[in-house]
Design a protein around this motif. Sequence first.
Motif, PDB file in Angstrom:
ATOM      1  N   GLY A 151      41.954  33.509  55.704  1.00 26.72           N
ATOM      2  CA  GLY A 151      43.058  33.195  56.600  1.00 26.72           C
ATOM      3  C   GLY A 151      42.752  32.142  57.640  1.00 26.72           C
ATOM      4  N   TYR A 152      41.498  31.786  57.821  1.00 29.76           N
ATOM      5  CA  TYR A 152      41.116  30.715  58.737  1.00 29.76           C
ATOM      6  C   TYR A 152      41.164  29.387  57.982  1.00 29.76           C
ATOM      7  CZ  TYR A 152      39.537  34.486  61.731  1.00 29.76           C
ATOM      8  OH  TYR A 152      39.497  35.619  62.501  1.00 29.76           O
ATOM      9  N   PRO A 180      44.314  33.797  60.754  1.00 30.39           N
ATOM     10  CA  PRO A 180      44.979  34.636  59.758  1.00 30.39           C
ATOM     11  C   PRO A 180      46.388  35.042  60.191  1.00 30.39           C
ATOM     12  CG  PRO A 180      42.748  35.427  60.220  1.00 30.39           C
ATOM     13  CD  PRO A 180      43.066  34.415  61.268  1.00 30.39           C
ATOM     14  N   MET A 181      47.252  35.243  59.203  1.00 35.58           N
ATOM     15  CA  MET A 181      48.591  35.747  59.443  1.00 35.58           C
ATOM     16  C   MET A 181      48.532  37.244  59.709  1.00 35.58           C
ATOM     17  SD  MET A 181      51.953  35.248  59.477  1.00 35.58           S
ATOM     18  CE  MET A 181      52.293  33.713  58.584  1.00 35.58           C
ATOM     19  N   ALA A 221      50.118  31.309  50.975  1.00 34.34           N
ATOM     20  CA  ALA A 221      49.819  30.424  52.099  1.00 34.34           C
ATOM     21  C   ALA A 221      49.374  29.077  51.535  1.00 34.34           C
ATOM     22  CB  ALA A 221      48.736  31.027  52.978  1.00 34.34           C
ATOM     23  N   THR A 276      52.877  36.556  62.490  1.00 36.94           N
ATOM     24  CA  THR A 276      52.380  35.749  63.606  1.00 36.94           C
ATOM     25  C   THR A 276      51.045  35.133  63.219  1.00 36.94           C
ATOM     26  OG1 THR A 276      53.429  37.250  65.195  1.00 36.94           O
ATOM     27  CG2 THR A 276      51.742  35.754  66.048  1.00 36.94           C
ATOM     28  N   ARG A 277      50.888  33.848  63.521  1.00 37.21           N
ATOM     29  CA  ARG A 277      49.641  33.176  63.170  1.00 37.21           C
ATOM     30  C   ARG A 277      49.255  32.187  64.257  1.00 37.21           C
ATOM     31  NH1 ARG A 277      48.296  30.094  57.373  1.00 37.21           N
ATOM     32  NH2 ARG A 277      46.022  30.331  57.534  1.00 37.21           N
ATOM     33  N   TYR A 278      47.964  32.172  64.580  1.00 36.49           N
ATOM     34  CA  TYR A 278      47.445  31.168  65.516  1.00 36.49           C
ATOM     35  C   TYR A 278      47.476  29.810  64.840  1.00 36.49           C
ATOM     36  CZ  TYR A 278      44.160  28.518  68.397  1.00 36.49           C
ATOM     37  OH  TYR A 278      43.578  27.549  69.178  1.00 36.49           O
ATOM     38  N   GLU A 279      47.960  28.797  65.560  1.00 38.52           N
ATOM     39  CA  GLU A 279      47.995  27.439  65.023  1.00 38.52           C
ATOM     40  C   GLU A 279      47.888  26.446  66.168  1.00 38.52           C
ATOM     41  OE1 GLU A 279      51.378  24.622  63.193  1.00 38.52           O
ATOM     42  OE2 GLU A 279      50.885  26.340  61.933  1.00 38.52           O
ATOM     43  N   LYS A 330      44.104  26.915  61.959  1.00 40.39           N
ATOM     44  CA  LYS A 330      44.924  28.109  61.801  1.00 40.39           C
ATOM     45  C   LYS A 330      44.054  29.358  61.740  1.00 40.39           C
ATOM     46  CE  LYS A 330      48.893  26.192  59.245  1.00 40.39           C
ATOM     47  NZ  LYS A 330      50.032  26.994  59.764  1.00 40.39           N
TER      48      LYS A 330
END
Length: 210
Positions: free
Chosen positions: A42-43, A84-85, A170, A89-92, A82
Amino acid sequence: MSDTGNGDFEFERRFLARDVPTELLDPAPALIVQSYYLADAGYALRVRAQASSVAGVDLALDEVALLERYADRVDFCAVTVKGPMVGGTRYEAERELDPLVAVEMVRRGGARVAKVRHSVWLGEDGWVVDVFAGANAPLVVAEVERGGPVTDLAIPDFCVTEVTADPRFANDGLAHAPFGSWAAAWDAELARRGPTFLEGFGHDHRMTGF
């Protein structure tokens, strides 16, 4: 990613789409070719090159051929980190790049994915419909993003099943394991278990009649 007032976080939901009405699609969508230098659990670290308003894209071309055909029309580029989802919600974190530098980065490394992106307003939400090219054809993914959790969503009837929480869909997953290599297995899986949609996001409902 747009500035939603929530810092470096995006809130989105994604759906496998089929039989999207042609009248909803842009006659000249954006072409996006992006390269993933890292994609693990996810990263992801991604460089994107985008050409706006491109008509007649040959989706049978591979990612490199598409980049070369439209390199002189690229008008937006960015590098993105990015996380992980988690529950939609996901960090971006994103920074815009000079197109000349970014195109060379995409040319030189990473696992690539290419798609044409259509933007459409449906109900109360802006959606994007990504039609993938090359090794990921004929995949189509519809996505909606908001400034906060995507709840009480009107889901168009061309959205077959939700893939928000499925890392295979993804873009970083598709870059390393293209849809074309497992599409038949996916169709069998979907037929066996049927469509699924995330729960706990308020009162979603289906939208028909386009």
